[in-house]
Enzyme design. Structure first.
Site, PDB file in Angstrom:
ATOM      1  CG  MET A  77      -1.881  -1.224   1.193  1.00 42.36           C
ATOM      2  SD  MET A  77      -3.079  -1.156   2.667  1.00 42.36           S
ATOM      3  CE  MET A  77      -3.839   0.162   2.416  1.00 42.36           C
ATOM      4  CG  HIS A  78       0.640   3.181   2.289  1.00 45.71           C
ATOM      5  ND1 HIS A  78      -0.798   3.842   2.549  1.00 45.71           N
ATOM      6  CD2 HIS A  78       1.145   2.367   3.363  1.00 45.71           C
ATOM      7  CE1 HIS A  78      -0.982   3.028   3.769  1.00 45.71           C
ATOM      8  NE2 HIS A  78      -0.171   2.054   4.316  1.00 45.71           N
TER       9      HIS A  78
ATOM     10  CG  ASP B 282       0.082  -5.083   1.805  1.00 43.63           C
ATOM     11  OD1 ASP B 282      -0.791  -4.293   2.366  1.00 43.63           O
ATOM     12  OD2 ASP B 282       1.399  -5.014   1.779  1.00 43.63           O
TER      13      ASP B 282
END
Length: 476
Positions: A81-82, A238
């Protein structure tokens, strides 16, 4: 028989899994990835390396089981992520992707929080350097020409979707980690986007994780001998994909993820923001569900660090430490420090306990946010160690379940989302929990012994916290 494919774009590897209609694993692939650290605090990857790794995975499936690959009906995507994947007008990366564990935007995260304090309630958490929005604020300040050239900002797994389908789409759970998504409305926040100089036209389209996001491009289907009508689901970040794979989709379902990083995850039926407690409150991968999560950048990676420092095999080090284990270690390890040399098993035990103590802080943060834990599952590489799980059970003072097949992880959850996008089945029918391998209860004697060590850990962290902040400022 229908088959489903799950692809997880991790930090250290791309993992893919083929499952059949009974959710039995037919084939798996694991292709390693490298991280680039060109400057202090930086962490980057080339998006093309992800795509090459996915292609290698598909090549392996052709060799292992071409017939199953040819009968794939749905694909689900999961990913770290991110991360900020920055595309130009031709949908090509403008620079390497800036990853979740990149710390260069420390200043920008602080500024976003100070200048827009009201947004954190809508975004589910205060802005942090790992999130996507501060990264774009950093880009605008330090690489203005690149920032002006950005036409789309994608998350890592969605770059793979672009290659597979040609669609610019993300799902709610992954978008939740950008600090641009209004979590309650499950829609992009115009205010948050404007705070970083962006608009909706820079964002991907939004779908739920189990919805169809596109179909496989004809040339991709031909290259790997797949059907022409394969659908690609929205997928998930995830953390949420791991929850789907573990069956943690009902209110109160909780688990510990002990991989490179660590998470303490609880599914909620309502959006319950608690930014003041530093708890992440994000959209889940399924419609009408959210989750609360306390996230740590350091999980099982701390044990890998210790093994590398001591030039020891992780399994051997764990066995020696377990054999020598009698009580909580007199050594305190903060997962945020490099540590120093000491007796091998003493250092290893301190590392195992230090990570568990950080999860005790995470549990307390969730309790402050109104979510109590009475038990939890455990997944990720660290869950393979029964010894480490026993430490967690006593430190957290809750029973912890180890599962059969818990190492399948987010890729398995992604495959389930791919199936739901095809069949439209009720998530409760597909996203069931795996069989429990064992339930480890806390040891009352160790629970009592660990309490003062947890307090000492917290006291040491409080004393050093200003030094951490000062060091971070100096490195920017």
């Amino acid at each position: 028989m229908p088959h489903y494919l799950g692809i997880d774009v991790g930090t250290s590897a791309v993992k893919a899994i083929l499952v059949d209609e009974r959710q039995a694993t037919i084939a798996e692939a694991d292709v390693p990835l490298q991280i680039s650290r060109p400057q202090d605090l930086w962490s980057e990857q080339d998006p093309e390396a992800w795509w090459q790794a996915v292609q290698t995975s598909l090549d392996q499936f052709v060799v292992k089981n071409a017939a199953a690959l040819a009968d794939v009906r749905g694909i689900g995507l999961s990913g770290q992520m991110h991360g900020a994947v920055l595309l130009d007008a031709n949908n090509r990366p403008l620079r390497p992707a800036i990853l979740w564990n990149d710390g260069r935007s420390f200043r920008e995260a602080q500024e976003l929080g100070a200048e827009h304090p009201g947004l954190s309630h809508d975004m589910g958490v205060i802005p942090m350097p790992g999130f996507t929005a501060p990264k774009l604020a950093w880009l605008a300040r330090h690489e203005p020409e690149t920032f002006r050239a950005v036409r789309k900002v994608l998350l890592p797994k969605d770059y793979i979707r672009l290659q597979l389908t040609g669609a610019l789409v993300t799902d709610m759970s992954d978008a939740a980690g950008t600090w641009w998504l209004d979590e309650a409305k499950r829609d992009w926040s115009d205010k948050a986007l404007a705070a970083t100089g962006l608009g909706r036209d820079h964002m991907a389209d939004l779908v739920e994780g189990s919805q169809v996001s596109g179909t496989l491009r004809a040339e991709i289907a031909r290259q790997w001998g797949m059907r022409s009508d394969v659908v690609v689901a929205g997928g998930a970040g995830d953390a949420a994909a791991g929850a789907v794979g573990l069956g943690a989709i009902r209110d109160g379902s909780a688990f510990i993820s002990l991989g490179t990083s660590g998470q303490l995850f609880v599914t909620t039926e309502n959006y319950s923001p608690a930014p003041e407690a530093l708890v992440h409150s994000f959209c889940h991968a399924l419609t009408g569900r959210w989750f609360q999560m306390a996230a740590m950048l350091n999980g099982a990676s701390c044990l890998a660090w210790a093994a590398s420092l001591l030039r020891r095999d992780i399994g051997e080090l764990l066995r020696e430490t377990e054999a020598a284990y009698r009580k909580p270690s007199d050594i305190l390890f903060l997962p945020y420090l490099a540590g120093e040399r000491t007796q091998h098993t003493g250092l290893a035990q301190a590392v195992l306990e230090g990570v568990a103590y950080s999860f005790a802080d995470a549990k307390r943060a969730l309790e402050q946010a109104g979510t109590s834990l009475t038990q939890a599952g455990i997944i990720g590489g660290g869950s393979k160690s029964q010894f480490w799980t026993r430490i967690f059970a006593s430190v957290l003072n809750i029973p912890i379940m180890r599962y059969h097949g818990s190492d399948k992880g987010p890729a398995f959850g992604a495959a389930r989302l791919g199936r739901l996008a095809v069949t439209g089945e009720a998530p409760e029918e597909v996203c069931t929990a795996p069989a429990i391998l064992e339930t480890i209860a806390p040891d009352p004697r160790l629970v009592e012994l660990y309490q003062p060590r947890i307090q000492a850990f917290r006291s040491l962290y409080r004393s050093l916290k200003p030094e951490f902040a000062s060091a971070a400022q100096e490195r920017i």
